[in-house]
Design a protein around this motif. Structure first.
Motif, mmCIF file in Angstrom:
data_model
loop_
_atom_site.group_PDB
_atom_site.id
_atom_site.type_symbol
_atom_site.label_atom_id
_atom_site.label_comp_id
_atom_site.label_asym_id
_atom_site.label_seq_id
_atom_site.Cartn_x
_atom_site.Cartn_y
_atom_site.Cartn_z
ATOM 1 N N TYR A 98 -7.038 -23.247 -17.704
ATOM 2 C CA TYR A 98 -7.877 -22.692 -18.594
ATOM 3 C C TYR A 98 -6.983 -22.161 -19.576
ATOM 4 O O TYR A 98 -7.582 -22.106 -21.001
ATOM 5 C CB TYR A 98 -8.412 -21.678 -18.066
ATOM 6 C CG TYR A 98 -10.033 -22.133 -17.795
ATOM 7 C CD1 TYR A 98 -10.842 -22.380 -18.857
ATOM 8 C CD2 TYR A 98 -10.469 -22.290 -16.406
ATOM 9 C CE1 TYR A 98 -12.081 -23.008 -18.652
ATOM 10 C CE2 TYR A 98 -11.817 -22.811 -16.244
ATOM 11 C CZ TYR A 98 -12.665 -23.335 -17.541
ATOM 12 O OH TYR A 98 -13.822 -23.648 -17.399
ATOM 13 N N LEU A 99 -5.882 -21.214 -19.589
ATOM 14 C CA LEU A 99 -5.162 -20.769 -20.573
ATOM 15 C C LEU A 99 -4.658 -21.940 -21.505
ATOM 16 O O LEU A 99 -4.760 -21.886 -22.770
ATOM 17 C CB LEU A 99 -4.020 -19.932 -20.078
ATOM 18 C CG LEU A 99 -3.140 -19.416 -21.250
ATOM 19 C CD1 LEU A 99 -3.933 -18.304 -22.000
ATOM 20 C CD2 LEU A 99 -1.886 -18.772 -20.558
ATOM 21 N N SER A 100 -4.089 -23.111 -21.016
ATOM 22 C CA SER A 100 -3.769 -24.138 -21.946
ATOM 23 C C SER A 100 -4.852 -24.689 -22.644
ATOM 24 O O SER A 100 -4.812 -25.060 -23.715
ATOM 25 C CB SER A 100 -2.971 -25.098 -21.083
ATOM 26 O OG SER A 100 -3.777 -25.919 -20.276
ATOM 27 N N ALA A 101 -6.004 -25.030 -21.921
ATOM 28 C CA ALA A 101 -7.182 -25.420 -22.757
ATOM 29 C C ALA A 101 -7.767 -24.335 -23.692
ATOM 30 O O ALA A 101 -8.195 -24.891 -24.668
ATOM 31 C CB ALA A 101 -8.176 -25.565 -21.582
ATOM 32 N N SER A 102 -7.711 -23.359 -23.516
ATOM 33 C CA SER A 102 -8.158 -22.091 -24.401
ATOM 34 C C SER A 102 -7.505 -22.020 -25.796
ATOM 35 O O SER A 102 -7.930 -22.048 -26.769
ATOM 36 C CB SER A 102 -8.219 -20.851 -23.896
ATOM 37 O OG SER A 102 -9.086 -20.697 -22.713
ATOM 38 N N VAL A 103 -6.219 -22.407 -25.319
ATOM 39 C CA VAL A 103 -5.287 -22.233 -26.722
ATOM 40 C C VAL A 103 -5.315 -23.576 -27.536
ATOM 41 O O VAL A 103 -5.237 -23.421 -28.774
ATOM 42 C CB VAL A 103 -3.607 -22.115 -26.230
ATOM 43 C CG1 VAL A 103 -3.001 -22.531 -27.282
ATOM 44 C CG2 VAL A 103 -3.423 -20.932 -25.678
#
Length: 152
Positions: A98-103
């Motif tokens: 989710y962090l990679s997708a959010s960025v």
């Protein structure tokens, strides 16, 4: 008086997942993950690659969290420590995804800021906010699951 935390070395099942920490976070994870999925699906998917990754992460985590919720609700874990470790591992991986997708979604949203379709921009802003909230929820769940795993 009911306790809001699981006892040491105990995985909840049934309605207990709605009253114990970190399992109470399943429902907010599903809500915010579903919102990310819906909002990204409603927008114009340009460029395809980062938006496709966001869709994969949100759908994958939504489905897996729902399955995880059902396993815990039905007591399929049999109160084994390996399930506590798997709970920590899954939520850690989900938080990273989710962090990679959010960025990636935030970058795409900043790039379309000057575009012609203001509604897609607003939808993407909402998706970015909800994606970061989902990241935070999964991260908190991973930390609390690690603490519970260590108690086994």
């Amino acid at each position: 008086m009911a306790s809001n935390t699981a006892t040491m070395g105990n995985l909840p099942s049934g309605v207990g997942i709605c009253t114990t920490i970190p399992d109470i976070l399943y429902l907010p994870e599903l809500v915010f993950g579903g919102l990310v999925w819906i909002l990204v699906a409603c927008t114009l998917v340009v460029p395809e690659n980062p938006q496709g990754w966001v869709m994969f992460v949100s759908v994958f985590c939504f489905v897996m969290t729902f399955i995880w919720l059902l396993v815990f609700a039905c007591g399929g874990h049999n109160n084994k420590g390996s399930w506590a470790a798997a709970d920590f591992a899954y939520h850690g991986i989900a938080a990273f995804f989710y962090l990679s997708a959010s960025v990636a979604l935030a970058k795409v949203t900043l790039d379309i800021r000057d575009g012609l379709n203001f509604q897609n921009y607003q939808l993407d802003i909402s998706a970015v906010v909800f994606s970061y909230v989902a990241t935070l929820l999964y991260f908190i769940h991973a930390i609390l699951s690690a603490i519970r795993w260590k108690s086994f």
